[in-house]
Design a protein around this motif. Structure first.
Motif, PDB file in Angstrom:
ATOM      1  N   VAL C 151       0.942  -1.236  -0.097  1.00  0.00           N
ATOM      2  CA  VAL C 151      -0.045   0.197   0.014  1.00  0.00           C
ATOM      3  C   VAL C 151       0.950   1.117  -0.104  1.00  0.00           C
ATOM      4  O   VAL C 151       1.667   1.571   0.848  1.00  0.00           O
ATOM      5  N   GLY C 152       0.987   1.881  -1.092  1.00  0.00           N
ATOM      6  CA  GLY C 152       1.931   3.141  -1.279  1.00  0.00           C
ATOM      7  C   GLY C 152       1.269   4.381  -0.790  1.00  0.00           C
ATOM      8  O   GLY C 152       0.064   4.445  -0.542  1.00  0.00           O
ATOM      9  N   LEU C 153       2.210   5.229  -0.764  1.00  0.00           N
ATOM     10  CA  LEU C 153       1.961   6.523  -0.268  1.00  0.00           C
ATOM     11  C   LEU C 153       2.782   7.346  -1.224  1.00  0.00           C
ATOM     12  O   LEU C 153       3.892   7.793  -1.201  1.00  0.00           O
ATOM     13  N   ALA C 154       2.092   8.389  -1.895  1.00  0.00           N
ATOM     14  CA  ALA C 154       2.402   9.272  -2.721  1.00  0.00           C
ATOM     15  C   ALA C 154       3.157  10.498  -2.107  1.00  0.00           C
ATOM     16  O   ALA C 154       2.858  10.602  -1.078  1.00  0.00           O
ATOM     17  N   CYS C 155       4.459  10.811  -2.733  1.00  0.00           N
ATOM     18  CA  CYS C 155       5.166  11.811  -1.776  1.00  0.00           C
ATOM     19  C   CYS C 155       4.622  13.100  -2.063  1.00  0.00           C
ATOM     20  O   CYS C 155       4.266  13.740  -3.307  1.00  0.00           O
ATOM     21  N   GLY C 156       4.387  13.814  -1.171  1.00  0.00           N
ATOM     22  CA  GLY C 156       3.977  15.279  -1.136  1.00  0.00           C
ATOM     23  C   GLY C 156       5.219  16.360  -1.001  1.00  0.00           C
ATOM     24  O   GLY C 156       5.359  17.356  -1.540  1.00  0.00           O
ATOM     25  N   LEU C 180      -2.504   2.676  -3.817  1.00  0.00           N
ATOM     26  CA  LEU C 180      -1.649   4.000  -3.609  1.00  0.00           C
ATOM     27  C   LEU C 180      -2.480   5.025  -2.813  1.00  0.00           C
ATOM     28  O   LEU C 180      -3.559   5.105  -3.344  1.00  0.00           O
ATOM     29  N   LEU C 181      -1.894   5.408  -1.916  1.00  0.00           N
ATOM     30  CA  LEU C 181      -2.727   6.667  -1.058  1.00  0.00           C
ATOM     31  C   LEU C 181      -2.053   7.950  -1.662  1.00  0.00           C
ATOM     32  O   LEU C 181      -0.870   8.064  -1.686  1.00  0.00           O
ATOM     33  N   PHE C 182      -3.126   8.830  -1.516  1.00  0.00           N
ATOM     34  CA  PHE C 182      -2.692  10.053  -1.877  1.00  0.00           C
ATOM     35  C   PHE C 182      -3.106  10.985  -0.466  1.00  0.00           C
ATOM     36  O   PHE C 182      -4.255  10.974  -0.267  1.00  0.00           O
ATOM     37  N   GLU C 183      -2.569  11.871   0.235  1.00  0.00           N
ATOM     38  CA  GLU C 183      -2.804  12.384   1.177  1.00  0.00           C
ATOM     39  C   GLU C 183      -3.770  13.556   0.575  1.00  0.00           C
ATOM     40  O   GLU C 183      -3.313  14.411  -0.318  1.00  0.00           O
ATOM     41  N   ILE C 184      -5.022  13.871   1.020  1.00  0.00           N
ATOM     42  CA  ILE C 184      -5.868  14.900   0.594  1.00  0.00           C
ATOM     43  C   ILE C 184      -6.326  15.286   2.111  1.00  0.00           C
ATOM     44  O   ILE C 184      -6.183  14.679   3.300  1.00  0.00           O
ATOM     45  N   GLU C 185      -7.128  16.316   1.900  1.00  0.00           N
ATOM     46  CA  GLU C 185      -7.615  16.980   3.142  1.00  0.00           C
ATOM     47  C   GLU C 185      -8.592  16.002   4.005  1.00  0.00           C
ATOM     48  O   GLU C 185      -9.431  15.634   3.218  1.00  0.00           O
ATOM     49  N   ILE C 190      -7.636   7.214  -2.524  1.00  0.00           N
ATOM     50  CA  ILE C 190      -6.940   5.885  -2.500  1.00  0.00           C
ATOM     51  C   ILE C 190      -7.271   5.153  -3.930  1.00  0.00           C
ATOM     52  O   ILE C 190      -8.419   5.279  -4.363  1.00  0.00           O
ATOM     53  N   GLU C 191      -6.137   4.903  -4.419  1.00  0.00           N
ATOM     54  CA  GLU C 191      -6.072   4.198  -5.622  1.00  0.00           C
ATOM     55  C   GLU C 191      -5.887   2.728  -5.521  1.00  0.00           C
ATOM     56  O   GLU C 191      -4.925   2.476  -5.293  1.00  0.00           O
TER      57      GLU C 191
END
Lengths: 275, 294, 356, 654, 162
Positions: C151-156, C180-185, C190-191
């Motif tokens: 379970v990935g995490l996109a880089c911010g 893949l996770l994207f941090e959002i507010e 989640i993809e």
């Protein structure tokens, strides 16, 4: 999935002292099924393990054509070889393999073969020589040049009479310096080659020995008219896994353990002997 | 003073007194200092010396055996050179020490926090146990007139933290080090960066016998970290490079300092005191304490 | 499939999953940094901008793997350790690290070759086949890959050492990911990428609205721009093998193992027999003893040869064998090098001459 | 590897508490063990035959004997396996008797421990390496440092065996302390009468070379191969030209106090120390000679009929090789000026025993008269005080000097003999007269020569007129005693020479807190030092009287001759070994080695492709203590027989 | 559990159960003693010839001199789960090699403090001087050591894995 590191258990059935620091071990599989299915070609090698001490790569020194046992010649060098030298008949060790490409047997067919060996470098060549003798019709003349530092360091001495007598086969022994009661040739291998002047037409030279010998033999062979593709050698390199994974034996992008240890001179020249 | 430094470096190279000068240059980030190896006069313009010059360059001396090397060294680095001389790893005639007066260098890890100017940055911990000083051995001294008073203030009691830790319970101590050492990945950066770790083959790499596990498990890591520190007993001059190099933040200096404190207490021994000093563990005193012996 | 999920829901789900799976993820140790660890409390999971010191590699190609044991008895023998079976979820894996695993797959989990005993070895003297890498599957690595969902995490917030884009990795790349996770507010976008990913997070969250999708796309598009460091990676480095350049760039190297051990793609190892167990431990081409023969001969005797090997393996040899660079631009070797050697810089500035 | 394990019942010594058969069975299961058996007495001939037979029948290559302490039978079994064709260093012993069966009760635990001990021994033997005795050549010459009675006797003994000996004596003549003695206790032989023939013998021996007026400058090397630099001080008289006619010293205008006479008499600047001196060649004392102090005079050179005087003579350093060294440097008198209450130096009539010896000697400065040095009048009341410096931890040395009791008794006797009217008083703490005829002698002095023995300490001495008032206590009667004495003789103790420490350091031999040289073992090796090839004799090791000095001299000679008669020196191979690839050349081992058995050498490093300095062990010197192995951080130096691999293997099976 | 019964854990055994040790009540510590050949080993021999009883928990490794004992030996023992380590040599001044025990004393003074510092119970590593004449003292020493280490409990931090 199979654990690729799991060795076959083999028993030492005989130990032959070749030279003061080389012993040849004859190994027999404990498991008959493995014994049946195990196959190799001259020039390939096994990872031989002394349990608890470690593993080291050794080439097959006997021909697959005459195989009751597997033979490996071991020079006393480091931890594993030292432990091996302590071992005796009845002791067990592990082997996994065979690894590496081996000699290009098909390509050698119909050729005159020149074997150039120095010291323990005769081990893989012995496998190939005996293979050729057992498939005699496939190959033309066999010329064996075998050098050692002193006569004491000559390997497989009981094979010499057989090789000398074999059809279209000649054996040239040489030692680095003159010794008492020594009747064969004297001088380092490249010098001796220049004296023998082996034929280069339809020939392949197979060279194996210490790095320094290989380094000086190559130009001599080229001078004698061997083309770059017709010189092949097997290389020694520190190997751990034998699988092309552990990352230490590469020469350029080629892994000695997997893509070698047999290389043609043209391959190595391309690579500039890049380590 | 960089002017003086560069001038001297050029002179040394020009007169062939040295073949190479090991010094500092500004790093790629434009702030920190990195090692530089200078063989040509014009390169000497890159040399710098300031509070960012953290590294102990004496570690590189072993890379150039038989060569005449000039090296820029502050007091702590000079002490490691002294130990190397004691232990016959260097020939005095082969090195030219360009001593620099030092009043403390910055703690490099604080650079990562985005702070940049010397005023904002903390001094390195090692400097807090050291008096701003002139190297005890040098062939040429570049003095630091302009920066003298900005130096770090030495701690009153350099072993205060060690004593505090010693006072903790045995379980607490074990737990602390178990956690710290558990992170060790056995990259041996602490060893490789240490000027004193010049063994041709470290005990950690030996296999005949294998002295302790090479696996990064508790036993292997603890044995490694204990023996690393132990083998530095009486030799560690607290340049702090091991701790700086450690990628996982193990407080290695706290182990080194512990031994440093003990040998001071037990044997009144201080590493790198002078070239003629005998190695701590190759000499003894009839009256060494033995209250721990039954 | 893109969905959004609140942090709360996400962590609750992770908590549930921890009953059936071992959860691996980044954890922040105060003053020390971020470490991938087996997570026992989901609160410990750190899903911020910081990067773990060690890459996720250590859960696949472990720092030490027990391969074999030799029972202590009169009759010597050997037994295999069976690889552990428990399934795992690795959360918070960065795109570069996931790409690293894919690269490691070509070494340790290559497309299965027909058998382990090559009957037709590539003939010496002929042009050797292009793919010279391993053809052996490693049971331990393969098993670790199989039993782990990524379970990935996109880089911010890439830092100044990151240069993944120069190596074809995106801060929001999905290579090697199951999810893949994207941090959002307020939570994560989640993809779901694979079926395995769907299996654990498929039922979670709500579809992203078009607006949210747009926003995410625009954020994602900007991610690459956040990287300051960009390097030029040559096709081949063949021409500078013998250059003095390597001597110069390797002088300050201290021959430690930080760059190789922390690299998500470095995979050199040593096999060690220790206390009647055969271990596979990390090893590195930077160590002087790596290639030292028992005879005392060393084909890579100085830092120059060793550092060159590292660069060539990554940017030349591996490319010949597998068509890709063995570098994902994660920046760890730069970030943690005690003497600030910058491989990106070195490759970028390599004085390549014209093709021979 | 084929290990044989042989477990011993030792009658019931082991079998009573250990299940020996069970041990043997368990051992058979250990890795590498191919044969295991038990027998009643393994060390007996039948027992050893079992071992030998099993070695042959089972082609064993290593052996473990589980029996008693290796200190008892390790040698036995080394020999045993050697007879059967195995290298003697491929045998290990498991001590299941002293360390197990005798100290633990019968039961499973004890048997279990025995099994463990065997397991440890099996592990160790698996890492044993075959070792060969090493041989070093021997320089067949003995150096004797000191030409006193001990040194002379050693030289005579060695010469008698036809081996060359070299005496190095610091003074211008050999003879040492004994030459200045008058008579010797308890037989009262004249010291000169028994010493002079020995001096002559030694000087005439073709095997003995004597370097007088010479000192040791440097000692390097090791047993069999010492290289010694000897500094010959300038005598200023050519020893080859001089015939000893004596013209020169007759004419010398200078008079200075004579060292030989303890300052009681005078000598010229060119002098022979005493009439019987060997060699009988004068020496010029450059401190007092006018030629050297004021660049004038030169009379001796003018009068010498043989042109033997050479003012330009300089220090000469000669270098010789020796196979063994005998240290016979003797003692000095305790400097009792620390006892201010006795007034030495202040009161002329307080003298030491050695003064008395000279005084009582008929050829001495007083012609044999016992006088008061203050006025030359004959002394009648003489007080002797014993234990001056001896047995005094505060001001002197803690030990008993052993001979003061005897020489004081002798002095008391001689006093009466020289002057029948004289009265001797002896203050003593204890009378230590342990020696053949010693007690009888003391008794005789008390009974027949009327010496008054007072048990107690003298508290104070002060002058009163031309008398000395000696105030002390007689602890036996409890009375305070005051004696009006003419002369007080201090029985000073014997202490180490002032330069003993620097000599010890040069020789790498240990010395004790009193700077006396330390023997290798106080009982079993009293004349050896831990540095092999260096032996001790005489009072440099501890106070000794003449018979003891002579006895130890002969003992040391035998030890030295024991080396001389060997062609090569066989050395146990259990010594340190350097692995040069691992050595950094830091020399921590050299600093730590108590035996100076390590030196540096330069090697060609294949790995680094350059020359590099590493250390090497001097096989002849190494004693196998292993101190170097721990001084070495890189484990580049290992100890055969107790190697790192052996010990780590032992630990691995625990 | 008898740790001597060798590293014979099943391949499946993982680090989870490494701390599985016997309850303290029946705890029989394993102690390793490094004894110098000339004094302490002979002292232990004397205890034997004098038939002085002491607990069987000690395993003696014979070394020529206490100066031969490498701290790595001690560490190795502790890391492999040995409960106590003793280094014993000649009394100061009695060293067969004259100086070996001086070096040992210095070396182990540092090591002992260091081990304590990192949280290893000081009872687990001890040093003693025992002469060849002190058979009784040897027996008493072992008895005391065993008691102390029983109190300290099993060395459970280490060695469970091996």
């Amino acid at each position: 999935m199979k654990n690729i590191y799991l060795p076959h258990v083999v028993e030492i059935v005989d130990v032959q002292e070749e030279t003061p620091d080389v012993k040849t071990f004859k190994l027999k599989f404990r498991d008959n099924v493995v014994e049946e299915s195990f196959d190799y070609r001259p020039g390939q090698f096994v990872e031989l393990s002394v349990f608890g001490e470690g593993e080291a790569p050794f080439c097959f020194s006997n021909s697959p054509t005459r195989r009751n046992v597997i033979e490996c010649s071991v020079k006393r060098m480091g931890q594993v070889t030292e432990a091996l030298h302590e071992m005796d008949t009845g002791d067990t060790v592990g082997i996994r393999g065979p690894y590496g490409n081996g000699f290009p047997l098909e390509d050698l067919k119909g050729k005159n073969l020149l074997f150039v060996a120095g010291g323990i470098g005769l081990a893989p060549l012995r496998s190939l020589i005996n293979y050729c003798l057992d498939n005699r019709k496939d190959y033309k003349t066999l010329t064996i040049v075998n050098g050692a530092r002193t006569s004491k360091d000559l390997m497989y001495r009981n094979e010499y009479p057989v090789w000398e007598k074999a059809k279209d086969t000649s054996l040239h022994l040489t030692v680095d310096c003159q010794e008492e009661n020594w009747t064969c040739m004297v001088g380092v291998v490249p010098k001796v080659l220049e004296q023998i002047k082996p034929t280069c037409g339809n020939s392949v030279a197979i060279v194996c020995g210490p790095p320094i010998m290989i380094k000086f033999t190559m130009p001599t062979l080229l001078k004698l008219g061997f083309c770059e593709d017709a010189i092949i050698t097997t290389l020694e390199m520190k190997m751990k896994c034998g699988l092309g994974q552990c990352g230490r034996c590469n020469i350029g992008h080629l892994y000695v353990c997997k893509d070698g240890p047999v290389f043609s001179y043209s391959q190595l020249k391309d690579k500039n002997f890049q380590f | 003073m960089n002017v003086e430094l560069r001038k001297k470096a050029k002179e040394l190279l020009k007169t062939k007194q040295v073949e190479m000068i090991i010094g500092y240059q500004r790093g790629p980030d434009g702030i920190s200092a990195t090692p530089v190896f200078i063989t040509r006069e014009e390169e000497a313009e890159n040399l710098i010396w300031d509070v960012y010059c953290v590294y102990n360059l004496s570690n590189y001396l072993k890379d150039f055996p038989g060569k005449k090397i000039g090296i820029i060294a502050k007091e702590c680095d000079v002490r490691s050179i002294i130990v190397l001389l004691q232990e016959n790893q260097l020939k005095r005639d082969d090195i030219f020490i360009i001593g620099v007066e030092c009043s403390g260098v910055i703690a490099e890890h604080t650079l990562a926090s985005g702070k940049e100017s010397p005023g904002e940055l903390d001094f390195d911990e090692k400097c807090k146990a050291c008096r701003p000083s002139t190297p005890r051995l040098y062939d040429y001294l570049v003095s630091q007139k302009d920066q003298k008073d900005k130096g770090v203030l030495p701690e009153e009691n350099p072993y205060q933290d060690i004593r505090k830790f010693e006072a903790k319970s045995i379980e607490e101590r074990f737990k602390f080090w178990q956690e710290e050492f558990s992170r060790c990945i056995r990259c041996y950066a602490c060893r490789q960066i240490c000027p004193m770790c010049y063994c041709p083959r470290c005990v950690a790499d030996q296999t005949m016998p294998t002295w302790f596990s090479r696996a990064p498990d508790l036993e292997g890591n603890l044995a490694w970290n204990v023996i690393r520190a132990f083998h530095l007993a009486g030799r560690c001059i607290d340049c702090g490079e091991c701790e700086r190099a450690c990628p996982v933040g193990i407080p290695l200096r706290e182990v080194n300092k512990k031994i440093e404190k003990d040998i001071k207490e037990l044997f009144d021994y201080e590493a790198g005191a002078g070239v003629d000093q005998k190695p701590l563990l190759s000499c003894f005193d009839q009256n060494d304490p033995e209250d721990f012996i039954r | 499939m893109l969905k959004s999920i609140t942090k709360e829901d996400f962590f609750t789900r992770v908590g549930e999953l921890s009953n059936d799976f071992e959860i691996i993820g980044p954890m922040e140790l105060p003053l020390k940094g971020i470490f991938y660890q087996s997570i026992l409390n989901t609160e410990d999971l750190y899903l911020g901008d910081g990067f773990a010191i060690e890459p996720i590699k250590k859960f696949f190609l472990e720092p030490s793997t027990r391969l074999l044991r030799y029972p202590w008895k009169n009759e010597p023998g050997v037994e295999s350790f069976s690889p552990p079976e428990r399934e795992r979820i690795a959360i918070g894996v960065r795109p570069c690290e996931a790409k690293g695993l894919v690269l490691l797959d070509s070494v340790f989990d290559p497309p299965a070759s027909s058998d382990l005993i090559p009957n037709s070895a590539p003939g010496a003297g002929k042009k050797s086949s292009n793919r010279a890498g391993s053809t052996y599957q490693d049971a331990f690595y393969t098993n670790n890959r199989k039993r782990t969902i990524i379970v990935g995490l996109a880089c911010g917030r890439p830092d100044r050492c990151c240069f993944c884009t120069s190596l074809g990795v995106s801060p929001a790349g999905t290579t090697g990911m199951d999810v893949l996770l994207f941090e959002i507010e307020g939570g994560f976008a989640i993809e779901i990428i694979t079926d395995r990913g769907k299996g654990i997070f498929g039922a979670l969250g709500k579809e992203l609205s078009e607006e949210e999708k747009k926003l995410l796309t625009s954020v994602n598009n900007k991610r690459e721009d956040l990287l300051e460091k960009k390097i030029r990676v040559p096709e081949s480095m063949d021409t500078i093998f013998t250059s003095d350049y390597w001597d110069k760039v390797s002088r300050s190297c201290i021959s430690c193992g930080i760059c190789t051990y922390l690299c998500p793609t470095c995979h050199c190892f040593d096999l060690i027999d220790e206390r009647r167990i055969k271990l596979r431990c990390y090893d590195g081409c930077s160590f002087p003893h790596f290639t030292l023969h028992a005879s005392g001969e060393n084909p890579r005797p100085t830092k120059k040869e060793r550092y060159r090997q590292r660069v060539f393996h990554k940017f030349d040899y591996f490319k010949i064998n597998f068509g890709e660079n063995l570098c994902v631009g994660c920046g760890r070797c730069i970030r943690f090098c005690p003497v600030k050697i910058d491989i990106g810089d070195i490759v970028d500035k390599a004085p390549l001459s014209k093709k021979r | 590897m084929k290990i044989g394990v042989f477990t011993c019942h030792c009658g019931t010594n082991i079998a009573a508490t250990v299940d020996v058969e069970k041990v043997a069975q368990a051992a058979a299961e250990f890795p590498g063990v191919t044969f295991s058996t038990a027998y009643n007495y393994m060390c007996s001939d039948p027992g050893q035959n079992i071992v030998k037979k099993a070695i042959k029948e089972h082609a064993l290559d290593r052996v473990v004997i589980a029996s008693c302490s290796p200190s008892l039978h390790e040698k036995t079994f080394r020999k045993c396996v050697e007879d059967a064709g195995i290298n003697p260093y491929l045998v290990e012993m498991a001590n299941i008797r002293e360390h197990c069966s005798w100290v633990h009760p019968e039961g499973e635990q004890t048997t279990a421990k025995a099994i463990e001990l065997v397991r440890i021994a099996v592990a160790k033997v698996s890492r044993d390496r075959p070792l060969e005795m090493t041989y070093t050549p021997i320089e067949k010459k003995v150096l004797i440092i000191g030409g006193g009675i001990a040194g002379i006797q050693s030289a005579i003994d060695i010469a008698f065996a036809n081996y060359p000996a070299v005496i190095v004596e610091r003074e211008p003549s050999i003879g040492g302390r004994m030459a200045s003695f008058d008579k010797t206790f308890p037989t009262l032989d004249c010291a000169a009468c028994i010493l002079t023939p020995k001096m002559v013998t030694v000087s005439q021996s073709e095997h003995v070379t004597i370097h007088t007026y010479s000192e040791i400058e440097e000692v390097t090397g090791y047993v069999g191969n010492f290289t010694v630099k000897i500094r010959k001080k300038p005598r200023s008289v050519d020893i080859n030209k001089c015939t000893g006619c004596g013209v020169c010293y007759g004419k010398c205008p200078v008079r200075v106090p004579s060292e030989f006479d303890q300052g009681l008499g005078k000598r010229p600047a060119i002098y022979i120390p005493f009439p019987q001196a060997v060699p009988n060649v004068p020496v010029i004392d450059r401190e007092s000679c006018l030629w050297f102090t004021e660049q004038k005079c030169g009379i001796c050179q003018k009068v010498c009929p043989f042109g033997a005087i050479d003012y330009d003579m300089e220090d000469e350093i000669i270098e010789e090789k020796f196979g063994a060294i005998i240290v016979a440097t003797g003692f000095q008198q305790f400097d009792y000026s620390v006892y201010g209450e006795y007034g030495y130096g202040k009161f002329k009539n307080v003298i030491t025993g050695l003064h008395f010896e000279r005084m009582v000697n008929s050829s001495g400065p007083t012609g044999g008269k016992i006088i008061k040095p203050s006025d030359g009048k004959e002394a009648r009341e003489v007080v002797f005080i014993q234990c001056i410096g001896s047995r005094d931890e505060q001001k002197g040395v803690p030990y008993c000097s052993r001979l003061c009791c005897m020489y004081t008794a002798k002095h008391a006797l001689l006093l009466r003999e020289h002057n029948p009217d004289a009265q001797a008083y002896v203050f003593y703490i204890d009378i230590r007269a342990a020696g053949k005829n010693y007690e009888e002698f003391v008794k005789k002095v008390q009974d027949e020569y009327g010496a008054i023995y007072l048990r107690g300490r003298v508290s104070r001495i002060f002058e009163k007129g031309d008398k000395l008032i000696v105030r002390g206590a007689d602890t036996l009667s409890g009375a305070q005693i005051e004696i009006e004495a003419d002369l007080v003789v201090m029985a000073t103790g014997l202490v180490a020479m002032p330069d003993a420490v620097s000599l010890a350091q040069m020789l790498h031999i240990p010395y004790d807190q009193n700077n006396l040289f330390t023997e290798a073992h106080p009982k079993l090796a009293p004349v050896e030092t831990i540095t092999s090839g260096i032996f001790l004799t005489g009072a440099c090791q501890a106070p000794k009287d003449i018979p003891d000095a002579v006895a130890t001299a002969s003992a040391a000679s035998v030890k030295a001759l024991g080396l001389m008669v060997q062609d090569k020196l066989a050395r146990e191979p259990l010594i340190a070994r350097v692995i040069p690839e691992l050595c950094s050349g830091c020399r921590a081992c050299i600093e730590a080695c108590p035996f100076s058995a390590i030196e540096t050498e330069e090697i060609e490093d294949l790995r680094l492709r350059r020359k590099r300095t590493v250390v090497k062990v001097i096989e002849g010197v190494c004693t196998g203590c292993g101190i170097c192995t721990t001084a070495c951080r890189m484990s580049a130096i290992d100890l055969e027989g107790f190697s790192n691999r052996q010990i780590m293997e032992e630990l691995a099976v625990l | 559990m008898n740790k001597s019964q060798i590293p014979d854990h099943s391949p499946q055994k993982n680090s989870g159960d490494r701390n599985l040790k016997a309850p303290i009540k029946d705890f029989e510590p394993k102690i390793v003693g490094f004894l110098c050949n000339w004094c302490s080993y002979a002292g232990a021999d004397l205890a034997g010839t004098s038939r002085i009883k002491y607990p069987p928990n000690i395993r003696v490794i014979r070394v020529p001199c206490s100066g031969r004992v490498n701290p790595l030996f001690v560490l190795n023992c502790l890391m492999n789960g040995v409960d106590g380590v003793l280094v014993s040599g000649c009394h100061i001044g009695d060293c067969h090699y004259s100086e070996g025990n001086f070096y040992a004393r210095r070396r182990f003074a540092i090591l002992k403090r260091l081990l304590e510092y990192i949280g290893i119970d000081p009872r687990r590593f001890q040093m003693a001087w025992v002469s060849a004449a002190e058979g009784e003292r040897w027996a008493k020493l072992v008895g005391e050591l065993v008691e102390e280490i029983k109190e300290a409990g099993p060395n459970e931090h280490f060695g469970g894995n091996r």
